[in-house]
Design a protein around this motif. Structure first.
Motif, PDB file in Angstrom:
ATOM      1  N   SER A 123      26.642  -4.953  20.042  1.00 22.36           N
ATOM      2  CA  SER A 123      27.714  -4.840  21.035  1.00 22.36           C
ATOM      3  C   SER A 123      27.544  -5.946  22.085  1.00 22.36           C
ATOM      4  CB  SER A 123      27.656  -3.472  21.720  1.00 22.36           C
ATOM      5  OG  SER A 123      26.479  -3.396  22.515  1.00 22.36           O
ATOM      6  N   ASP A 124      28.569  -6.168  22.887  1.00 24.35           N
ATOM      7  CA  ASP A 124      28.497  -7.182  23.953  1.00 24.35           C
ATOM      8  C   ASP A 124      27.429  -6.803  24.974  1.00 24.35           C
ATOM      9  OD1 ASP A 124      32.102  -7.761  24.006  1.00 24.35           O
ATOM     10  OD2 ASP A 124      30.514  -8.525  22.711  1.00 24.35           O
ATOM     11  N   LEU A 125      27.301  -5.502  25.210  1.00 19.89           N
ATOM     12  CA  LEU A 125      26.326  -5.034  26.196  1.00 19.89           C
ATOM     13  C   LEU A 125      24.906  -5.329  25.696  1.00 19.89           C
ATOM     14  CD1 LEU A 125      26.925  -3.605  28.870  1.00 19.89           C
ATOM     15  CD2 LEU A 125      26.277  -1.449  27.786  1.00 19.89           C
ATOM     16  N   GLN A 154      22.159  -8.402  27.612  1.00 20.52           N
ATOM     17  CA  GLN A 154      20.843  -8.125  28.189  1.00 20.52           C
ATOM     18  C   GLN A 154      19.709  -8.690  27.328  1.00 20.52           C
ATOM     19  OE1 GLN A 154      18.267  -5.859  26.808  1.00 20.52           O
ATOM     20  NE2 GLN A 154      19.511  -6.215  24.981  1.00 20.52           N
TER      21      GLN A 154
END
Lengths: 256, 307
Positions: free
Chosen positions: B99-101, B105
């Motif tokens: 995912s982008d999240l 990170q």
């Protein structure tokens, strides 16, 4: 204590028992720590830890293994658990492996099975033990297919084998005629191989005691194979006709 | 004393865990063995009109002997013995979707496109190793004793059986890690230096693959835990074979000029990016087409010994 006069009208009050003297705490020696007094209160506690993850939820530490057919070849026999039994192979059913094709979710195995049988293998169907049965299993949550004689464990690489059950399965294949009994020459080759192994190990066991157990096991294997050979010799009938010989010229130059 | 600043009391000023700059890879069987001469590469199926490749086998170059023929007699024709080996390639794929999240990170850089591409290359080699190990366990000739460890004598027996079958060297042996360990221990116990195990050098590992363990008895030894089990899990079925016993093939996917596709090795491995914008997900998918078959049965010996 003064005696009480039972006849007296007024009884004097029962005097209080004398108070025990106060225990004096030991004076700490100069420069040294105070000693621990007797009767220290101890509470039963366990340290706070995080909850342990349940091992039962983890899959076995074994890689994926495709579904398979057991297959038998007349040249492959071995000794297992004091029995002469077929050494079964596996025709693995995975696209790209041994001519198996996978289209969508279906395995196309006709060419693979046909080629296997051309090489002399006999494919053993999954329901060989009866309709609705199967000798293979898939472990839930994995792509691991094993036989019903194997047992795997969560978070472990260990495979437990039901040897007695597997040997019984193999014997039944022969009894039911699914696979033929071993040929005499195959048993004789197995005897030669076993005798050679036993000889090497028995020689080694004279100087290395830890080899003694293996030497005994191989000696037992040899007896088992020889017993099987004797049994087959009793069942094998001799040739009925003499072989045809080629023509041979006599000393005078004419053919006989 | 009061109001000490303790670690337990400053939860708002610290993090529960800090990420180290070091990271490890999980243990796995990552051996690669594609470069040995005992393995025959059957070819690339691209543009051939079929996913099945056919390798002819001809009985020539000394296969039939000359027959003693009488003076003035006509010699009879010798039949030409021929056979064919077919190998069918199948699709092998893998996908990682982040995912982008997860991506934003990523402090260690393990969720990057180049990392997924490197992983795909390593996985391709390991997959081929696994396929070869899974066809090499079923030769009709075998050595070993069920339930007993592999010995040097059994290993040498396998060499003799291949020589008797006229299989030309060099031979390749693929064994489970347990079998390699048993062989090494047996050698140490019995030979007192008479039988030499030539350990792999770094250069040989780079040339022949990460599973290479050295040479014993003139045979190149590879170890991989992809070697399958036998006898209902009681044993492991390794192998020793020469050229002709195992054939493998692949299929390159021709490039389409799609910027989301990265063909590697001329298309033998295709890595592509698949974005699902609405969900904020990006998948990195790798594809290869591989096929492995057991070709000439007489060219190999199965080595079946205790797990």
């Amino acid at each position: 204590m003064p005696k009480l006069n039972p006849n007296a009208k007024e009884q004097p009050a029962t005097p209080e028992p004398p108070k025990p003297p106060k225990a004096k705490a030991a004076a700490p020696a100069k420069g040294k720590a105070r000693t621990v007094p007797a009767g220290l209160k101890v509470s039963q506690e366990t340290p706070l830890v995080t909850a342990k993850a349940g091992r039962e939820t983890k899959p076995p530490k074994l890689g994926a293994s495709p579904p398979f057919y057991f297959r038998f070849h007349p040249d492959r026999w071995c000794v297992l658990g004091d029995h002469v039994v077929p050494l079964l192979g596996k025709l693995k059913l995975q696209g790209g492996l041994n001519r198996v094709e996978k289209r969508n979710e279906t395995l196309h195995i006709r060419v693979a099975v046909s080629h296997s049988e051309d090489e002399g293998w006999i494919t053993i169907p999954w329901d060989v033990e009866g309709p609705g049965t199967s000798y293979i299993r898939k472990i839930d949550g994995t792509e691991l297919w094993i036989s019903r004689f194997e047992r795997v464990f969560p978070d472990s690489e260990h495979i437990a084998t039901d040897e007695a059950g597997y040997i019984a399965f193999l014997h039944k294949l022969v009894e039911d005629g699914v696979v033929p009994a071993p040929e005499l020459h195959v048993l004789e080759a197995l005897e030669g191989k076993t005798r050679q192994s036993w000889g090497e190990v028995a020689d080694r066991a004279r100087h290395v005691p830890s080899y003694a157990a293996l030497a005994e096991r191989l000696a037992r294997d040899l007896e088992v194979v020889r017993a099987e050979i004797d049994k087959r010799r009793g069942e094998t009938a001799p040739a009925a006709t003499a072989p045809e010989l080629p023509p041979i010229a006599d000393a005078a130059g004419g053919a006989s | 004393m009061a109001d000490e600043i303790l670690y337990a009391g400053i939860a708002n000023l610290r993090t529960a865990e800090a990420l180290s700059t070091e990271f490890l890879f999980q243990y796995a069987a990552r051996e690669a063995l594609p470069q040995h001469p005992a393995l025959i590469y059957g070819g690339d199926a691209q543009g051939r009109g079929s996913v099945t490749l056919k390798i002819p086998v001809a009985g020539l170059m000394g296969y039939d002997l000359l027959a003693a023929t009488g003076d003035g007699s006509q010699v009879a024709n010798s039949p030409l013995t021929d056979a064919v080996i077919t190998v069918t390639v199948g699709r092998y794929s893998k996908s990682y979707e982040r995912s982008d999240l997860a991506r934003l990170q990523d402090a260690l850089g393990v969720l990057r496109a180049d990392m997924f591409a490197l992983d795909a290359i390593a996985s391709l080699a390991t997959t081929l190793t696994s396929l070869v190990a899974n066809v090499a366990d079923d030769f009709t000739t075998f050595v070993g004793t069920s339930g007993a460890d592999l010995t040097a004598a059994q290993f040498l027996s396998a060499i003799a059986l291949l020589e008797i079958a006229n299989v030309p060297p060099p031979y390749l042996s693929i064994l489970h890690g347990r079998q390699v360990g048993d062989l090494r221990e047996n050698l140490a116990a019995i030979s007192a230096g008479a039988l030499q195990w030539m350990d792999a050098t770094q250069q040989q590992i780079e040339l022949l693959g990460t599973g290479y363990r050295g040479k014993f008895g003139g045979v190149d030894l590879f170890a991989t835990n992809h070697v399958p089990s036998a006898n209902a899990g009681a044993d492991r079925a390794g192998s020793m074979f020469g050229r002709g016993a195992i054939v493998w093939a692949d299929g390159s996917v021709p490039p389409e000029g799609d910027p989301n596709q990265l063909p590697i090795g001329g298309g033998k491995l295709l890595v592509e990016r698949d974005r699902t914008a609405k969900a904020g997900l990006t998948a990195w998918v790798s594809h290869a087409n591989l096929g492995v078959v057991k070709a000439l049965n007489a060219g190999g010996v199965s080595i079946i010994t205790d797990l």
